[in-house]
Design a protein around this motif. Structure first.
Motif, PDB file in Angstrom:
ATOM      1  N   GLU A  54      -0.268  -0.348  -1.691  1.00  0.00           N
ATOM      2  CA  GLU A  54       0.291   0.362  -0.537  1.00  0.00           C
ATOM      3  C   GLU A  54       1.729  -0.068  -0.279  1.00  0.00           C
ATOM      4  N   HIS A  55       2.061  -1.299  -0.609  1.00  0.00           N
ATOM      5  CA  HIS A  55       3.408  -1.828  -0.385  1.00  0.00           C
ATOM      6  C   HIS A  55       4.321  -1.603  -1.597  1.00  0.00           C
ATOM      7  N   LYS A 174       5.121 -10.857   8.533  1.00  0.00           N
ATOM      8  CA  LYS A 174       4.307 -11.328   7.413  1.00  0.00           C
ATOM      9  C   LYS A 174       4.769 -12.713   6.994  1.00  0.00           C
ATOM     10  N   CYS A 243       7.037  -8.938  -2.015  1.00  0.00           N
ATOM     11  CA  CYS A 243       6.099  -7.916  -1.566  1.00  0.00           C
ATOM     12  C   CYS A 243       4.880  -8.545  -0.897  1.00  0.00           C
ATOM     13  N   ALA A 244       4.357  -7.860   0.103  1.00  0.00           N
ATOM     14  CA  ALA A 244       3.098  -8.301   0.703  1.00  0.00           C
ATOM     15  C   ALA A 244       2.018  -8.395  -0.370  1.00  0.00           C
ATOM     16  N   ASN A 286      -4.481  -4.801   5.362  1.00  0.00           N
ATOM     17  CA  ASN A 286      -3.209  -4.358   5.925  1.00  0.00           C
ATOM     18  C   ASN A 286      -3.319  -3.917   7.381  1.00  0.00           C
ATOM     19  N   TRP A 289      -0.697  -4.288  10.146  1.00  0.00           N
ATOM     20  CA  TRP A 289       0.464  -3.398  10.118  1.00  0.00           C
ATOM     21  C   TRP A 289       0.076  -1.947  10.421  1.00  0.00           C
TER      22      TRP A 289
END
Length: 309
Positions: A54-55, A174, A243-244, A286, A289
């Motif tokens: 997704e990120h 994060k 990145c997450a 996630n 967020w």
């Protein structure tokens, strides 16, 4: 009457799937402090792939490779200079003229392909490939200098949030998996790189002027002894941020994880979660967020409030 022929839709033929990348030397130790191996990293990225993609979606990515483990030489790679790999897209060369193509991780296969290439970290641009000259987020990386306690990092992060709230800007949090924390502001894609970078710099300079005992606006270890450098340089064209859900190539193998603001006090460090301890966190995923995309803001009002010309 003659019968009228009925047009039939074309038959869609199944496309052959790319084979899963073969993992070699899976027993090789990546982090001597934990005993984590290359195969452990393959399994880790398979585990977090649904959340991490997704990120990664539609973003140019840079990677950090550790062919001799994290204690060896690390290689930062922003462009694809090898044969195509399963799950890794080569982007339009026009996006970064004069270089080899930028890369995008398009599927879990891509994470596996890069695991085979000894990739540990994934860093993404602050823009999407379909409108790369208009950033869709602004990132503040709180980088503590020597002598700064974790509690001071937490307090500093809250101060950054308060300023952003006063400017009418949304802020999402994060862990970095390293030393500091990341505060991310989702943006509508209206401004160019120079404007976003300049305004993020103005925000950091305001913090340093207002609370000089806590913040500094200049990078470099000497400048931030006992203080926090809020890194706005992440907002330039081509700059990247971890990145997450990416692991970090550091002893202990911390992970960058999205967190809710009410979880900040409970964090023990920016490496609160590691490759070995991440499993219980996956249920939250996630969700800290939630509402991120819908919160995307314009900068016009914030610029006026800060008297940014």
């Amino acid at each position: 009457m003659p019968r009228t022929a009925t047009a039939r839709p074309p038959v869609k033929r199944a496309q052959p799937s790319q084979p899963e990348p073969r993992i070699t030397h899976g027993e090789r130790v990546v982090d001597a402090s934990t005993g984590i191996t290359k195969m452990d990293m393959v399994r880790y990225y398979a585990l977090v792939a649904p959340l991490m993609l997704e990120h990664l979606k539609s973003r140019p990515v840079a990677v950090v490779r550790a062919p001799d483990g994290i204690e060896g030489q690390l290689f930062f790679q922003k462009h694809e200079d090898s044969d195509r790999m399963a799950g890794v897209l080569q982007l339009d060369p026009a996006l970064d003229e004069g270089h080899d193509p930028l890369m995008e991780i398009a599927s879990a296969q891509g994470l596996r392909s890069y695991a085979q290439m000894n990739v540990i970290e994934y860093h993404t641009w602050n823009a999407l490939k379909d409108r790369i000259e208009r950033p869709d987020r602004m990132t503040f990386d709180l980088d503590p200098g020597d002598g700064v306690s974790w509690q001071e990092v937490q307090e500093g992060t809250l101060l950054v949030r308060v300023l952003l709230q006063e400017l009418g800007l949304p802020a999402f949090l994060k862990t970095s998996g390293g030393k500091g924390l990341h505060v991310v502001v989702p943006l509508k894609r209206l401004r160019d790189w120079d404007t976003v970078r300049a305004f993020s710099k103005a925000i950091v300079e305001h913090l340093a002027r207002t609370i000089p005992e806590r913040f500094v606006a200049k990078s470099g270890p000497r400048n931030r002894v006992g203080k926090i450098f809020v890194d706005y340089l992440r907002n330039g064209r081509g700059a990247t941020t971890v990145c997450a859900w990416s692991a970090r190539a550091r002893p202990g193998m911390g992970v960058s994880v999205p967190v809710a603001w009410d979880e900040l006090d409970g964090l023990t460090s920016s490496a609160h979660w590691t490759v070995q301890t991440i499993a219980p966190r996956l249920a939250a995923g996630n969700t800290p967020w939630d509402g991120y995309a819908q919160s995307a803001a314009t900068l016009t009002a914030a610029m006026k409030t800060l008297d940014f010309a």
